[in-house]
Design an enzyme around this catalytic site. Structure first.
Site, PDB file in Angstrom:
ATOM      1  N   ARG A   1      77.319  32.416  33.120  1.00 33.34           N
ATOM      2  CA  ARG A   1      78.281  32.344  34.211  1.00 33.34           C
ATOM      3  C   ARG A   1      78.711  30.895  34.396  1.00 33.34           C
ATOM      4  NH1 ARG A   1      78.692  36.949  33.463  1.00 33.34           N
ATOM      5  NH2 ARG A   1      78.754  38.699  34.961  1.00 33.34           N
TER       6      ARG A   1
ATOM      7  N   GLU B   1      88.073  31.303  36.807  1.00 34.13           N
ATOM      8  CA  GLU B   1      88.686  32.013  35.687  1.00 34.13           C
ATOM      9  C   GLU B   1      89.947  32.734  36.141  1.00 34.13           C
ATOM     10  OE1 GLU B   1      85.615  34.493  34.017  1.00 34.13           O
ATOM     11  OE2 GLU B   1      84.349  32.783  33.507  1.00 34.13           O
TER      12      GLU B   1
ATOM     13  N   HIS C   1      85.813  34.458  28.464  1.00 30.13           N
ATOM     14  CA  HIS C   1      84.783  35.354  29.018  1.00 30.13           C
ATOM     15  C   HIS C   1      84.819  36.690  28.265  1.00 30.13           C
ATOM     16  CE1 HIS C   1      82.348  36.301  32.919  1.00 30.13           C
ATOM     17  NE2 HIS C   1      81.796  36.836  31.836  1.00 30.13           N
TER      18      HIS C   1
END
Length: 359
Positions: free
Chosen positions: A250, A279, A298
Site C-alpha cells: 500500500r 492514486e 496498482h
C-alpha cells in the site's frame, strides 16, 4: 445477470469497476459460473462506478463483491439486508470494518488468489531493477545503444533481501527467490513467530537492522495505523546507497516525499512502486521522470489467473452465505457472533432448507 431480480431471490452485486465504460466485463473469468449454477441467486454489476459507494447503490443486496470503491458508514446507511462483502484482494483499508460489524455485515478477502501473482510480481520488479531494464529500454529507443551497454546491472545472487512483513505473500516471494542464491533473508514483523521465520529460512530483525543490511527492501505489510508512514526520511537515511525498495503493498506505508528526496539525492539506488499515497499517480509527480524507478498502476499482479481465483473465492463466499454459513477469510471476526449477522444467516438457512426440501 443470472436468474430473476426479485425480492425473493438472493441478490449479489458486483462493483462497476469490473466492467469497462460500455458495461462489458474486463476480466475473462470471475468465477460467476458458480452463481449461474444456482437459479435462486441473481447477480448484477452496479451501473455507476464511484470512488465511494452511495447508500442507494447497496439497497436490497445480500452480498457485495467489490474491487476498489470505498465502503463507509454512509455507504451502509440503507444496507440493512447486506450480510457480506467479498473484497477482491487481501487489503481492506478501503472498507470501514467497524461500520460493517455494526451493520451485521461480514467482510471477507481472497488470500489464496493473490499469493502467487504478487509473489511473482515482486521477483519481476527486483530483476527489472537489478538489470536496469527500464533505463536500457529507454536508451535503446532513443538511439543510445552504446551508452546503454555501459549501464551495468547487478544480481540478487549473494545479496541480502529484507521484507517488511512476513505474511503469505512475503513467504511466496522468498520461496521464488531462493533459486537466485540470495545470501540471506531478513524480516521485520512484530507479529511473526520465530518458528515461522525458521521454517521460511528467514532471520527476524528490527526495522532498523533490516534497512541497514538489505540490498533489496520489500514492503509486504498491510496498511494499518501503525504502518502508515512507516518509511520516511529517517528510515531512508539508514539504507545502503546501492539499495532499492519495492512496494507492492500500500502506498501510504511510504512517505512519498521522503522517498522522492532519497531517490533524487542518491540516498538510495532505485525503487519499484505499484502503489502510491494518492492514486492515480499525478502526471506531475517527480517519480515519472526518474529512470531508476519502475511505476505500475496498482495492477502489476493483475493476471487472468488472479481474477479467476479471486472471483471464485468471492463467489464461494456468496454461496456460503446463501446456505446460511459464514464465508471463509473474514477480517472482522467480531461480526460472526453478532445478533444481526446471525439473524441474517438463520433466514438464509431456513429459505435454503425449504428450497432443498422441495427438490
Amino acid at each position: 445477470m443470472s436468474g430473476e431480480n426479485s425480492a425473493r431471490s438472493f441478490r449479489v452485486a458486483l462493483s462497476a469497476d469490473f466492467c469497462d465504460q460500455q458495461g462489458k466485463l474486463i476480466f475473462p473469468d470471475l468465477g460467476l459460473s458458480l452463481l449461474d449454477a444456482v437459479p435462486a441467486i441473481s447477480y448484477e454489476f452496479l451501473r455507476e462506478n464511484r470512488a465511494e459507494y452511495a447508500a442507494e447503490q447497496l439497497v436490497d443486496y445480500d452480498v457485495l463483491i467489490t474491487l476498489k470503491p470505498r465502503v463507509t458508514v454512509e455507504s451502509l446507511r440503507k444496507a440493512s439486508r447486506l450480510c457480506a462483502i467479498g473484497r477482491c484482494g487481501v487489503g481492506y483499508d478501503n472498507v470501514d470494518l467497524e461500520a460493517c460489524t455494526e451493520n451485521g455485515t461480514a467482510v471477507y478477502i481472497t488470500p489464496g488468489g493473490v499469493i502467487r501473482p504478487v509473489g511473482e510480481s515482486i521477483v519481476l520488479l527486483m530483476l527489472a531493477l537489478s538489470h536496469n531494464l527500464i533505463a536500457k529500454d529507454r536508451m535503446v529507443r532513443q538511439g543510445q545503444w552504446t551508452q546503454s551497454t555501459r549501464r551495468l546491472g547487478r544480481e540478487p545472487r549473494q545479496r541480502v533481501v529484507g521484507t517488511i512483513g512476513l505474511g503469505n505473500i512475503a513467504a511466496e516471494a522468498i520461496r521464488l527467490l531462493k533459486v537466485f542464491d540470495v545470501a540471506k533473508f531478513l524480516a521485520f514483523d512484530p507479529y511473526a513467530s520465530g518458528e515461522r521465520a525458521l521454517h521460511l529460512g528467514v532471520e527476524l530483525v528490527s526495522l532498523e537492522e533490516l534497512l541497514r543490511s538489505s540490498d533489496y527492501v520489500l514492503v509486504n505489510c498491510p496498511l494499518t495505523p501503525e504502518t502508515r508512514g512507516l518509511l520516511g526520511t529517517a528510515q531512508f537515511a539508514l539504507m545502503r546507497p546501492d539499495a532499492v525498495i519495492i512496494n507492492t503493498a500500500r502506498g501510504p506505508i511510504i512517505n512519498e516525499a521522503a522517498l522522492i528526496d532519497a531517490l533524487q539525492s542518491g540516498r538510495i539506488r532505485g525503487a519499484a512502486l505499484d502503489v502510491f499515497e494518492k492514486e492515480p499517480l499525478s502526471i506531475d509527480s517527480p517519480l515519472i521522470a526518474m529512470d531508476n524507478v519502475i511505476l505500475s498502476s496498482h495492477s502489476i499482479a493483475w493476471t487472468e489467473e488472479l481474477f479467476r481465483d479471486m472471483g471464485r473465492i468471492d463467489c464461494e463466499g456468496a454461496l456460503a452465505v446463501y446456505r446460511g454459513e459464514a464465508p471463509q477469510h473474514v477480517v472482522n471476526p467480531q461480526v460472526l457472533t453478532g445478533p444481526a449477522f446471525l439473524e441474517k444467516l438463520e433466514r438464509y438457512k431456513a429459505v435454503f432448507a425449504a428450497r432443498e426440501g422441495h427438490r
